[in-house]
Design a protein around this motif. Structure first.
Motif, PDB file in Angstrom:
ATOM      1  N   SER A   1      -3.390   6.894  -0.080  1.00  0.00           N
ATOM      2  CA  SER A   1      -2.942   8.149   0.642  1.00  0.00           C
ATOM      3  C   SER A   1      -3.165   7.609   2.032  1.00  0.00           C
ATOM      4  N   GLU A   2      -4.101   6.151   2.127  1.00  0.00           N
ATOM      5  CA  GLU A   2      -4.262   5.410   3.223  1.00  0.00           C
ATOM      6  C   GLU A   2      -3.063   5.492   4.390  1.00  0.00           C
ATOM      7  N   PHE A   3      -2.220   4.504   3.121  1.00  0.00           N
ATOM      8  CA  PHE A   3      -0.655   4.803   4.041  1.00  0.00           C
ATOM      9  C   PHE A   3      -0.064   6.265   4.130  1.00  0.00           C
ATOM     10  N   LEU A   4       0.209   6.813   3.422  1.00  0.00           N
ATOM     11  CA  LEU A   4       0.187   8.383   3.843  1.00  0.00           C
ATOM     12  C   LEU A   4      -0.334   9.496   4.175  1.00  0.00           C
ATOM     13  N   LEU A   5      -1.990   8.949   4.880  1.00  0.00           N
ATOM     14  CA  LEU A   5      -2.733   9.612   5.996  1.00  0.00           C
ATOM     15  C   LEU A   5      -2.040   8.961   7.491  1.00  0.00           C
ATOM     16  N   GLU A   6      -1.365   7.642   7.109  1.00  0.00           N
ATOM     17  CA  GLU A   6      -1.122   6.807   8.855  1.00  0.00           C
ATOM     18  C   GLU A   6       0.613   7.349   8.884  1.00  0.00           C
ATOM     19  N   HIS A   7       0.756   8.026   8.219  1.00  0.00           N
ATOM     20  CA  HIS A   7       2.440   8.409   8.490  1.00  0.00           C
ATOM     21  C   HIS A   7       2.792   9.841   8.191  1.00  0.00           C
ATOM     22  N   GLY A   8       1.213  10.139   8.849  1.00  0.00           N
ATOM     23  CA  GLY A   8       1.176  11.630   8.424  1.00  0.00           C
ATOM     24  C   GLY A   8       1.869  13.226   7.483  1.00  0.00           C
TER      25      GLY A   8
ATOM     26  N   GLY B   1       0.487  -1.153   0.228  1.00  0.00           N
ATOM     27  CA  GLY B   1      -0.232   0.436  -0.219  1.00  0.00           C
ATOM     28  C   GLY B   1       0.840   1.946   0.173  1.00  0.00           C
ATOM     29  N   PHE B   2       2.221   1.137  -0.073  1.00  0.00           N
ATOM     30  CA  PHE B   2       3.046   2.403  -0.224  1.00  0.00           C
ATOM     31  C   PHE B   2       2.438   2.876  -1.355  1.00  0.00           C
ATOM     32  N   GLN B   3       2.193   4.981  -1.162  1.00  0.00           N
ATOM     33  CA  GLN B   3       2.490   5.489  -1.922  1.00  0.00           C
ATOM     34  C   GLN B   3       0.594   5.370  -1.839  1.00  0.00           C
TER      35      GLN B   3
END
Ligand SMILES: [Zn+2]
Length: 282
Positions: free
Chosen positions: A251-258, A247-249
């Protein structure tokens, strides 16, 4: 002797051969995510979101403005056209590429900047067009975004930019790279004026657009499942010599990582933007 001679025309002569197919093409769409076959009209009524799995299909720039703004909007700087400063040729001349895209999409470059209203609030809203050379940012996109920001400052209206882009336009080389600095500097002035800028990231938002205005919003809001990044996963894997996580790159992954402030379903997007503007403008 009429009983063995054909007097009427044969049925298959009644319609010309090119019209003999049953026309169903374009009526049905296959969902890229769950592979369900969806009736195009149902999909359109559902804001181009798959009713079965909520996969967000790509919207074009006009559909996007139609969804976010109330009724009529006024386009800004519609006549701006690229001059092909490098006389660039790859598999095709860049000037020809532009002409083809203009003919196909009936617009001059990869963005519409507009003045309109969102739930009754006056806003400046920019919407990128992926169909126009991958939504790439050359001098025209950079200049139009900069002018939209300046218009925002002049009229004291908040700014919304909906990104959908592969990044900077390679065919304009360093001139397209300069747009990153130009737009960022204009956004810094908008910030000094204490005017809100909401960035909406849709699938895909990559390269120079991510590296400039798409990530500079007071709020960075993405649609579910959107590909958002700078370099592609293959380049990153080769550089850091590591396998990238699932799931890298997205939206959900990016939200989780700030990296993002919110991931918002398309049906809630207008309301979310409206509430955010109320909050930031009060
Ligand atoms: Zn689906």
């Amino acid at each position: 002797m009429a009983w063995f001679k054909r007097q009427k025309k044969a049925i298959d002569q009644a319609t010309p051969p090119e019209e003999r197919r049953v026309r169903t093409e374009g009526l049905w769409v296959k969902c890229e995510s769950c592979r369900a076959i969806v009736f195009r009209k149902d999909l359109e009524e559902n804001l181009l979101v798959c009713p079965k799995c909520q996969f967000h299909f790509r919207m074009n720039s006009k559909q996007r403005l139609g969804m976010l703004l109330d009724g009529k909007w006024t386009e800004l700087d519609a006549g701006m056209v690229s001059t092909d400063p490098l006389k660039f040729v790859d598999t095709k001349a860049y000037s020809q590429r532009i002409k083809d895209a203009q003919r196909k999409l009936k617009m001059n470059d990869a963005i519409i900047t507009a003045e309109g209203q969102l739930n009754g609030k006056a806003v400046i809203c920019c919407s990128m067009e992926f169909g126009f050379i991958g939504g790439s940012m050359g001098a025209v996109v950079g200049e139009k975004v900069t002018r939209a920001i300046e218009m925002s400052i002049e009229t004291r209206q908040p700014l919304i930019i909906v990104s959908c882009s592969g990044g900077a336009r390679m065919m304009e080389g360093t001139i397209s790279l300069m747009q990153l600095a130009k737009v960022s500097a204009a956004l810094a002035r908008l910030d000094d004026e204490k005017l809100p800028y909401l960035s909406v990231l849709t699938d895909p938002t990559t390269g120079g657009v991510t590296a400039s205005y798409a990530m500079l919003g007071d709020l960075n809001i993405a649609e579910p499942g959107a590909l958002i990044g700078f370099a592609g996963p293959r380049v990153i894997e080769q550089t850091i010599r590591q396998k990238l996580p699932e799931g890298f790159q997205r939206s959900e992954f990016l939200l989780e990582h700030g990296f993002l402030d919110a991931v918002v379903h398309r049906k809630d997007l207008k309301g979310f933007l409206s509430n955010s503007l109320d909050l930031l403008m009060s």
